[in-house]
Design a protein around this motif. Sequence first.
Motif, PDB file in Angstrom:
ATOM      1  N   ALA A 150       0.834  -1.201   0.000  1.00 54.88           N
ATOM      2  CA  ALA A 150       0.000   0.000   0.000  1.00 54.88           C
ATOM      3  C   ALA A 150       0.873   1.258   0.000  1.00 54.88           C
ATOM      4  CB  ALA A 150      -0.934  -0.008   1.206  1.00 54.88           C
ATOM      5  N   ALA A 151       1.952   1.233   0.774  1.00 60.36           N
ATOM      6  CA  ALA A 151       2.858   2.390   0.811  1.00 60.36           C
ATOM      7  C   ALA A 151       3.503   2.625  -0.554  1.00 60.36           C
ATOM      8  CB  ALA A 151       3.925   2.183   1.881  1.00 60.36           C
ATOM      9  N   VAL A 152       3.956   1.549  -1.186  1.00 59.13           N
ATOM     10  CA  VAL A 152       4.557   1.674  -2.521  1.00 59.13           C
ATOM     11  C   VAL A 152       3.520   2.181  -3.513  1.00 59.13           C
ATOM     12  CG1 VAL A 152       5.512   0.339  -4.445  1.00 59.13           C
ATOM     13  CG2 VAL A 152       6.355  -0.043  -2.125  1.00 59.13           C
ATOM     14  N   LEU A 153       2.301   1.678  -3.398  1.00 64.50           N
ATOM     15  CA  LEU A 153       1.230   2.089  -4.297  1.00 64.50           C
ATOM     16  C   LEU A 153       0.931   3.578  -4.161  1.00 64.50           C
ATOM     17  CD1 LEU A 153      -0.781   0.919  -6.344  1.00 64.50           C
ATOM     18  CD2 LEU A 153      -2.371   0.594  -4.460  1.00 64.50           C
ATOM     19  N   TRP A 154       0.934   4.084  -2.936  1.00 64.65           N
ATOM     20  CA  TRP A 154       0.657   5.509  -2.733  1.00 64.65           C
ATOM     21  C   TRP A 154       1.825   6.388  -3.160  1.00 64.65           C
ATOM     22  CZ3 TRP A 154      -3.772   8.024  -1.914  1.00 64.65           C
ATOM     23  CH2 TRP A 154      -4.888   7.254  -1.605  1.00 64.65           C
ATOM     24  N   LEU A 155       3.033   5.849  -3.182  1.00 65.34           N
ATOM     25  CA  LEU A 155       4.193   6.626  -3.640  1.00 65.34           C
ATOM     26  C   LEU A 155       4.366   6.563  -5.152  1.00 65.34           C
ATOM     27  CD1 LEU A 155       6.743   5.649  -0.855  1.00 65.34           C
ATOM     28  CD2 LEU A 155       5.509   7.815  -1.099  1.00 65.34           C
ATOM     29  N   ALA A 156       3.808   5.561  -5.779  1.00 70.53           N
ATOM     30  CA  ALA A 156       3.936   5.392  -7.232  1.00 70.53           C
ATOM     31  C   ALA A 156       2.932   6.294  -7.952  1.00 70.53           C
ATOM     32  CB  ALA A 156       3.689   3.931  -7.609  1.00 70.53           C
TER      33      ALA A 156
END
Length: 148
Positions: free
Chosen positions: A115-121
Amino acid sequence: MPASLLTAVFVPDSVSPPATPPPHQPVAHWLVRFLLRALAVTSLTLGIAGVFIPGLPTTVFILIAGWAAARSSPRLHRWLWQHRLFGPMLVNWSQGGKVSRRAKYSASIMMTLCAAVLWLAPTPLWVRWLACGCMACVLAWLWCRPEP
């Protein structure tokens, strides 16, 4: 003294008797067996990859592989049930859909990381919300599962 009483008295709770796989349930038609065996091998491959790739689930694919192998390949079915890493997952699930606390923590950490990677991408906002909503639903379901 009956054997069940001996087991209850002399075997500590942390030690469980060796799990024997449920009986092999072969499918009659050769084409269905072939397709189920292909599903079992593909699911096993994805499950093994999930051990190393964050975000790719392991348990789900191993459960699918166990189900498909039980209907297509007695040898693969037996191997999965006796495997050091995958066997306990299948045993726990067969005993009432149980999921270990370690698996729950692992899934929670991996989904949070994803989820963190998704929000940063650079992804559309609706994709972020949809993916996080799905992960939240899966985590809620997972943490409601009984533990062995």
